[in-house]
Design a protein around this motif. Structure first.
Motif, short mmCIF file in Angstrom:
data_model
loop_
_atom_site.label_atom_id
_atom_site.label_comp_id
_atom_site.label_asym_id
_atom_site.label_seq_id
_atom_site.Cartn_x
_atom_site.Cartn_y
_atom_site.Cartn_z
N GLY A 1 100.70 45.21 -22.74
CA GLY A 1 100.07 44.20 -21.89
C GLY A 1 101.05 43.47 -20.97
N TYR A 2 102.35 43.75 -21.10
CA TYR A 2 103.36 43.13 -20.23
C TYR A 2 103.61 44.01 -19.01
CZ TYR A 2 104.31 39.99 -24.12
OH TYR A 2 104.18 39.06 -25.10
N LEU A 3 103.67 43.38 -17.81
CA LEU A 3 103.82 44.10 -16.56
C LEU A 3 105.15 44.85 -16.49
CD1 LEU A 3 102.60 44.74 -13.78
CD2 LEU A 3 103.71 42.68 -12.88
N TYR A 4 106.22 44.21 -16.99
CA TYR A 4 107.53 44.86 -16.90
C TYR A 4 107.62 46.09 -17.81
CZ TYR A 4 108.31 41.74 -20.93
OH TYR A 4 108.21 41.07 -22.12
N HIS A 5 106.85 46.13 -18.89
CA HIS A 5 106.79 47.33 -19.71
C HIS A 5 106.14 48.49 -18.95
CE1 HIS A 5 107.14 45.16 -23.88
NE2 HIS A 5 108.30 45.25 -23.23
N TYR A 6 105.04 48.18 -18.26
CA TYR A 6 104.37 49.21 -17.48
C TYR A 6 105.27 49.72 -16.36
CZ TYR A 6 100.16 47.56 -19.86
OH TYR A 6 99.24 47.20 -20.79
N ALA A 7 106.02 48.76 -15.66
CA ALA A 7 106.92 49.16 -14.58
C ALA A 7 108.03 50.07 -15.12
CB ALA A 7 107.53 47.91 -13.91
N LEU A 8 108.58 49.73 -16.30
CA LEU A 8 109.62 50.55 -16.91
C LEU A 8 109.08 51.95 -17.23
CD1 LEU A 8 112.43 50.93 -18.13
CD2 LEU A 8 111.54 49.94 -20.26
N ALA A 9 107.86 52.01 -17.74
CA ALA A 9 107.28 53.31 -18.06
C ALA A 9 107.08 54.15 -16.81
CB ALA A 9 105.94 53.10 -18.78
N MET A 10 106.64 53.52 -15.73
CA MET A 10 106.45 54.25 -14.48
C MET A 10 107.77 54.78 -13.95
SD MET A 10 103.63 51.71 -12.72
CE MET A 10 103.65 52.58 -11.16
N ILE A 11 108.83 53.91 -13.97
CA ILE A 11 110.15 54.33 -13.48
C ILE A 11 110.68 55.50 -14.32
CG2 ILE A 11 112.55 53.59 -13.22
CD1 ILE A 11 111.43 50.78 -12.58
N MET A 12 110.54 55.42 -15.67
CA MET A 12 111.00 56.50 -16.54
C MET A 12 110.23 57.79 -16.27
SD MET A 12 111.59 54.54 -20.17
CE MET A 12 112.05 56.07 -20.96
N GLY A 13 108.94 57.65 -16.01
CA GLY A 13 108.15 58.83 -15.69
C GLY A 13 108.60 59.49 -14.40
N VAL A 14 108.87 58.63 -13.36
CA VAL A 14 109.35 59.17 -12.08
C VAL A 14 110.69 59.87 -12.27
CG1 VAL A 14 110.16 58.55 -9.77
CG2 VAL A 14 108.04 57.54 -10.67
N LEU A 15 111.60 59.25 -13.05
CA LEU A 15 112.92 59.85 -13.30
C LEU A 15 112.79 61.20 -14.01
CD1 LEU A 15 115.03 56.73 -14.37
CD2 LEU A 15 115.27 58.08 -12.27
N ILE A 16 111.89 61.28 -14.97
CA ILE A 16 111.69 62.54 -15.70
C ILE A 16 111.16 63.62 -14.77
CG2 ILE A 16 110.32 63.66 -17.51
CD1 ILE A 16 110.47 61.01 -19.06
N MET B 1 111.48 63.76 -11.46
CA MET B 1 112.51 64.12 -10.49
C MET B 1 113.54 65.05 -11.15
SD MET B 1 113.09 60.49 -8.49
CE MET B 1 114.48 61.15 -7.55
N SER B 2 113.93 64.72 -12.36
CA SER B 2 114.91 65.56 -13.07
C SER B 2 114.37 66.97 -13.28
CB SER B 2 115.26 64.93 -14.42
OG SER B 2 115.82 63.63 -14.24
N TYR B 3 113.08 67.05 -13.60
CA TYR B 3 112.47 68.35 -13.83
C TYR B 3 112.48 69.21 -12.57
CZ TYR B 3 108.80 71.78 -14.80
OH TYR B 3 108.10 72.95 -14.93
N PHE B 4 112.11 68.59 -11.41
CA PHE B 4 112.05 69.35 -10.16
C PHE B 4 113.44 69.74 -9.67
CE2 PHE B 4 107.79 67.29 -9.76
CZ PHE B 4 107.05 68.47 -9.76
N VAL B 5 114.42 68.86 -9.89
CA VAL B 5 115.79 69.20 -9.52
C VAL B 5 116.27 70.38 -10.35
CG1 VAL B 5 118.18 68.38 -9.58
CG2 VAL B 5 116.38 66.90 -8.70
N TRP B 6 115.92 70.37 -11.66
CA TRP B 6 116.32 71.49 -12.55
C TRP B 6 115.69 72.80 -12.10
CZ3 TRP B 6 113.26 74.34 -16.02
CH2 TRP B 6 113.99 75.22 -16.87
N LEU B 7 114.42 72.73 -11.63
CA LEU B 7 113.75 73.92 -11.14
C LEU B 7 114.40 74.45 -9.87
CD1 LEU B 7 109.93 73.17 -11.69
CD2 LEU B 7 111.36 74.76 -12.96
#
Length: 668
Positions: free
Chosen positions: A643-658, A660-666
């Protein structure tokens, strides 16, 4: 089917004891508020068995004299495809003989029970049980199919469990009935496998239909093996007989079953239940005749039982246990008779043994009553002066047991010994040595028991436990009332004469007819025996020139010298044969083997499956691990849904990083 045998009469024979059992069991116990008393309970059960006995004798007369025969279904219980589960009767000479033996001995035991159990609070319940046992045994003997045979087989096992543990407040009785139940389950596993093989390859459970297919079954090889199907089938069936008829090594339950009341020892362990296996093998003779391997197996097991169980009887001090080991030994003799295809000799010994062994058990019970339920022969002696009827009848039973000429046991036991000498089956030589040596052993333990109990100095007043336990020290023994002595006389008469008058029709006449099948060309023992014996008188006279009689005399002489002339001799012999005595006294360590190796091994395997399999793998790794993993996953997921906004923002950033890392590896 011969109409001279009435279906109503045949139904009445097993059902009358069942009805009497229900009346005594429901109306004579606390279950039915004790509506009827002791007199009514024993009267109705004795009447039921008496009528069954009379009807059985009528059936025997019709079968033996008039040639009557009955083989038909009485009731269709269940049909599943080709499987027919039926209740039916096969009444032929073999069944008629067994019916008479069962009902006559049961009648004697019912009468005897009035005197033996008169002080017991479970008096009515006991009469209900023994009537139920009689019904179960009759259903077994009269069956015409394997399903009904199995029903009677298991029913007598169940009732024996109830009777052995009748005094359920005694720890030894509870252990004894559990032991009997468990050991019989081992044998019954083989028995039911044998029945399953019969149905699988014959497609029917009816005796007649199975026996008609015996030549075809004898040509079949068990799939994926080089074993003959009929050999496996017959050995499995005999494993069932090994449990029920107490053959080595499944014999360990029978001596402990002496914890039950003495009338049960006579009814179950002398004349009926333990002979069910012998009867079953004789009934299955059309199958066994096609397998020399199965016959040799029966022969060797019977020989081991006949000799070695008798040796254990020599070192026993409990009077009932001596008779129990005697029963084991004689069952071995019967099995030897079956093994050499002398089925009629085995059944003949079954019949004669039923009378004299029931007599010995009831005679032992008569003594036990006057010894205030002390069973140790070392605290008896000199009873012949006080108990003349018991002494004389016990002596008659003993003489019959040791194969004294002209007594019933002589004709049946010596027939088996002679038949074993004529057999060419593998193991026949070993069996013959065992049964001949067993004659000396039988005479030794039998007259050791007789001399220690009825002769010598009076020791019953010297027992240090007598006054403490019973308060009867100083009481003189006396003869028991007629309800105890009458059954002894009833059994003593056939123990003397029945062998003389029945050996010729049963062994060498055509009494059994098609009930028993023997391939004379392959198994000629009974044929040779017929050529050797020319009548009961000549057989008895000829015995004076044979080894078994002198071995029996030697056994009696040794017992007389050791227990009357030189009472110190047994102790010296015991010291001289120390290890051998210990080996026999410890029952050849067979009980230890069952308790430690088999029962202990079963517990170990059970613990492995329980702790390692059930608790470790199933409960621990599968059940508990699954809910713990789900709980952990739910906890992680719950953290992202805080329910905390900063938790959701962190999850979104981690998802984007994952991503990006996957596409770079490909790309690389």
């Amino acid at each position: 089917m011969n109409q001279s045998l009435s279906v109503t009469m045949l139904l009445a024979i097993p059902l009358l004891p069942l009805v009497a059992c229900l009346i005594a069991g429901f109306l004579g116990t606390a279950f039915g508020n004790n509506v009827i008393g002791r007199r009514w309970c024993h009267s109705v059960t004795i009447l039921g068995v008496f009528i069954s006995c009379v009807l059985s004798l009528i059936v025997l007369k019709q079968v033996a004299v008039d040639g009557a025969h009955f083989d038909a279904t009485i009731y269709d219980w269940l049909t599943i495809g080709n499987l027919k589960m039926e209740v039916g009767f096969l009444i032929d000479p073999l069944a008629a003989l067994m019916m008479c033996v069962v009902t006559f001995v049961s009648l004697a035991v019912h009468i005897y029970t009035i005197g033996y159990m008169h002080e017991d609070p479970g008096y009515n319940r006991f009469f209900s049980y023994i009537s139920l046992f009689t019904f179960s045994m009759l259903m077994l003997c009269m069956s015409n199919n394997f399903l009904q045979l199995f029903f009677g087989w298991e029913a007598v096992g169940l009732v024996s469990y109830l009777l052995i543990g009748f005094w359920f407040t005694r720890d030894k009785a509870i252990k004894a009935n559990l032991k009997a139940f468990m050991v019989n389950r081992v044998g019954d596993f083989g028995f039911i496998v044998g029945i399953a093989l019969v149905y699988a390859y014959a497609g029917t459970l009816n005796y007649r239909e199975v026996f008609e297919q015996a030549p075809r079954l004898a040509q079949i090889i068990l799939p994926h093996t080089d074993w003959m199907l009929v050999s496996v089938m017959c050995i499995c069936l005999f494993i069932g007989a090994m449990g029920k008829s107490a053959q080595f090594p499944l014999h360990v339950w029978l001596p402990d079953s002496m914890e039950g009341p003495t009338p049960i020892s006579a009814l179950i362990h002398a004349a009926t239940m333990v002979t069910a296996g012998i009867y079953m093998v004789a009934r299955m003779s059309p199958l066994f005749e096609f397998s020399d391997a199965a016959l040799s197996f029966v022969l060797v097991i019977g020989a081991i039982t006949a000799l070695f169980m008798g040796i254990i009887g020599i070192v026993q001090n409990d009077i009932k246990r001596v008779v129990a080991y005697s029963t084991l030994s004689q069952l071995g003799y019967m099995a030897v008779g079956l093994g050499v295809s002398a089925y009629s000799a085995g059944i003949f010994h079954l019949m004669t043994h039923a009378f004299f062994k029931a007599l010995l058990f009831l005679g032992a019970g008569s003594v036990i009553i006057q010894m205030h339920h002390n069973q140790d022969m070392r605290w008896m002696g000199g009873l012949r002066k006080y108990m003349p009827i018991t002494t004389i009848t016990f002596l008659i039973g003993s003489l019959a047991l040791i194969s004294t000429p002209f007594f019933s046991g002589f004709y049946s036991k010596d027939s088996i010994i002679d038949a074993s000498a004529f057999s060419s089956l593998p193991g026949a030589g070993f069996a013959h040595v065992c049964v001949v040596a067993g004659v000396f052993v039988t005479a030794l333990y039998t007259f050791r028991m007789y001399f220690m109990t009825f002769h010598g100095p009076e020791r019953y007043d010297l027992n240090p436990e007598l006054e403490h336990e019973h308060g009867h020290k100083g009481d003189k023994p006396r003869e028991n009332p007629w309800v105890v002595t009458l059954p002894l006389i009833m059994l003593a008469i056939p123990s003397i004469v029945i062998g003389y008058f029945t050996i010729m029709p049963l062994l060498f006449g055509d009494y059994f007819g098609k009930s028993i099948v023997v391939h004379i060309a392959q198994h000629p023992a009974i044929s040779y025996l017929r050529d050797e014996i020319h009548g009961p008188l000549s057989m008895a006279l000829h015995s004076f020139t044979t080894l078994p009689l002198y071995l029996a005399i030697a056994g009696v002489a040794v017992a007389w010298y050791c227990y009357l002339i030189n009472p110190k001799a047994p102790e010296k012999i015991k010291r001289f044969f120390g290890p051998l005595y210990t080996f026999a006294d410890r029952l050849f360590y067979l009980d230890w083997m069952w308790v430690t190796v088999f029962a202990g091994g079963s517990r170990l395997i059970g613990n492995i499956f329980w702790k390692g399999g059930d608790r470790g793998i199933i409960e621990g790794a599968v059940v508990n691990a699954s809910w713990r993993f789900i709980g952990w996953g739910a906890g992680v997921t719950r953290w992202f849904q805080s329910g905390y906004l900063y938790h959701y923002a962190l999850a979104m950033i981690m998802g984007v990083l994952i991503l990006m890392s996957y596409f770079v590896w490909l790309a690389h």
